[in-house]
Motif scaffolding. Structure first.
Motif, short mmCIF file in Angstrom:
data_model
loop_
_atom_site.label_atom_id
_atom_site.label_comp_id
_atom_site.label_asym_id
_atom_site.label_seq_id
_atom_site.Cartn_x
_atom_site.Cartn_y
_atom_site.Cartn_z
N GLN A 70 20.05 -2.48 23.75
CA GLN A 70 19.22 -1.90 22.71
C GLN A 70 19.76 -2.28 21.33
N ARG A 71 21.08 -2.22 21.16
CA ARG A 71 21.66 -2.61 19.87
C ARG A 71 21.40 -4.08 19.56
N ALA A 78 16.29 -6.88 13.17
CA ALA A 78 16.70 -6.72 11.77
C ALA A 78 16.85 -8.06 11.06
N ALA A 79 17.12 -9.13 11.82
CA ALA A 79 17.28 -10.45 11.19
C ALA A 79 15.98 -10.91 10.55
N GLY A 80 14.84 -10.46 11.05
CA GLY A 80 13.56 -10.81 10.45
C GLY A 80 13.13 -12.24 10.69
N ARG A 81 13.78 -12.91 11.62
CA ARG A 81 13.45 -14.30 11.94
C ARG A 81 13.95 -14.60 13.34
N ARG A 90 26.26 -15.11 19.13
CA ARG A 90 27.16 -14.36 18.25
C ARG A 90 26.74 -12.89 18.16
N THR A 91 25.45 -12.65 18.03
CA THR A 91 24.95 -11.28 17.97
C THR A 91 25.31 -10.52 19.23
N LEU A 92 25.17 -11.17 20.36
CA LEU A 92 25.50 -10.56 21.64
C LEU A 92 26.99 -10.21 21.72
N HIS A 219 18.56 1.68 13.75
CA HIS A 219 17.20 1.17 13.78
C HIS A 219 16.25 2.07 14.54
N GLY A 220 16.74 3.18 15.11
CA GLY A 220 15.86 4.06 15.87
C GLY A 220 15.52 3.47 17.22
N PRO A 221 14.58 4.09 17.92
CA PRO A 221 14.20 3.60 19.25
C PRO A 221 13.66 2.19 19.18
#
Length: 242
Positions: A70-71, A78-81, A90-92, A219-221
């Protein structure tokens, strides 16, 4: 539906109690009675939702894995792209590292669980599928970069993915022991990613400044197809971590 929601909420409440105990006491000595006392409920209620400690432990680890996914999904949103493969990996990895209190709790729980499964082969076998899925996902991202650029080194993607996961596991242990600072761990991760992908992926955001308060998801649900809403396609994220 309310009854089903209450059932899920109660199971999560009990799993949270188990996680708190696991983080401070380990799992070997923890019993259903201890979990009941920690959760403020009767032992009979615990046994109503979980027949054995092993069953509760499996649910708790699944919950940890689900929270991590979920995170990760929230970070991609949030990256918007659309993130490239290196940024996605990297995000993972950043979300697996114990860089804030919720992830530190998860890290302690995961260590306690792995220590317990060392003498419980049947439970350990159940974790193998999640580990294989994670490794395959990372290998696919490395393979994609190798096919599309001339900068990524020609290394075996599966071996590289295995090494990256081992690195992150090691960094996580040292972070839990306060041997490295958060900044040192992230810098080491970025250096290794640079070796794998031919360049260091730019972070989608400020990893250390954007940590969640304990028990919260900023970021909420997360639901639906968040990456599609950001203008791309949803990557097939692995279902679990570690």
């Amino acid at each position: 539906m309310p009854r089903r929601a209450d059932h899920v909420a109660r199971r999560r409440q009990l799993a949270d109690a188990l996680m708190r105990l696991a983080a401070t006491q380990g799992l070997e000595a923890v019993s259903l009675r201890h979990v009941a006392a920690e959760a403020g409920v009767s032992t009979g209620m615990v046994q109503h939702y979980f027949r054995t400690k092993d069953e509760m432990m499996t649910f708790a680890l699944d919950m940890v894995m689900g929270d991590a996914v979920q995170r990760i999904t929230a970070e991609v949103t949030a990256a918007g792209r659309v993130l490239n493969p290196a940024e996605l990996v990297r995000t993972l990895m950043i979300q697996i590292l114990p860089l804030d209190e919720p992830r530190r709790l998860e890290g302690h729980v995961t260590l306690a669980f792995l220590a317990y499964t060392a003498v419980k082969p049947a439970i350990a076998e159940g974790l193998r599928g999640s580990a294989d899925q994670m490794r395959a996902f990372i290998a696919d991202q490395i393979r994609a970069v190798q096919a599309s650029t001339g900068t990524a080194p020609r290394i075996d993607p599966v071996h590289a993915a295995t090494g990256l996961l081992a690195l992150v596991d090691g960094l996580g242990i040292h972070l839990l022991g306060r041997h490295y600072s958060d900044e040192q761990a992230v810098a080491a991760l970025d250096a290794h990613l640079g070796l794998l992908f031919g360049s260091t992926p730019a972070p989608p955001g400020d990893d250390l400044a954007r940590q969640d308060p304990p028990g919260q998801n900023r970021h909420g649900p997360v639901g639906g197809d968040p990456v599609a809403r950001a203008g791309g396609t949803t990557p097939d994220l692995p279902a679990g971590t570690g």
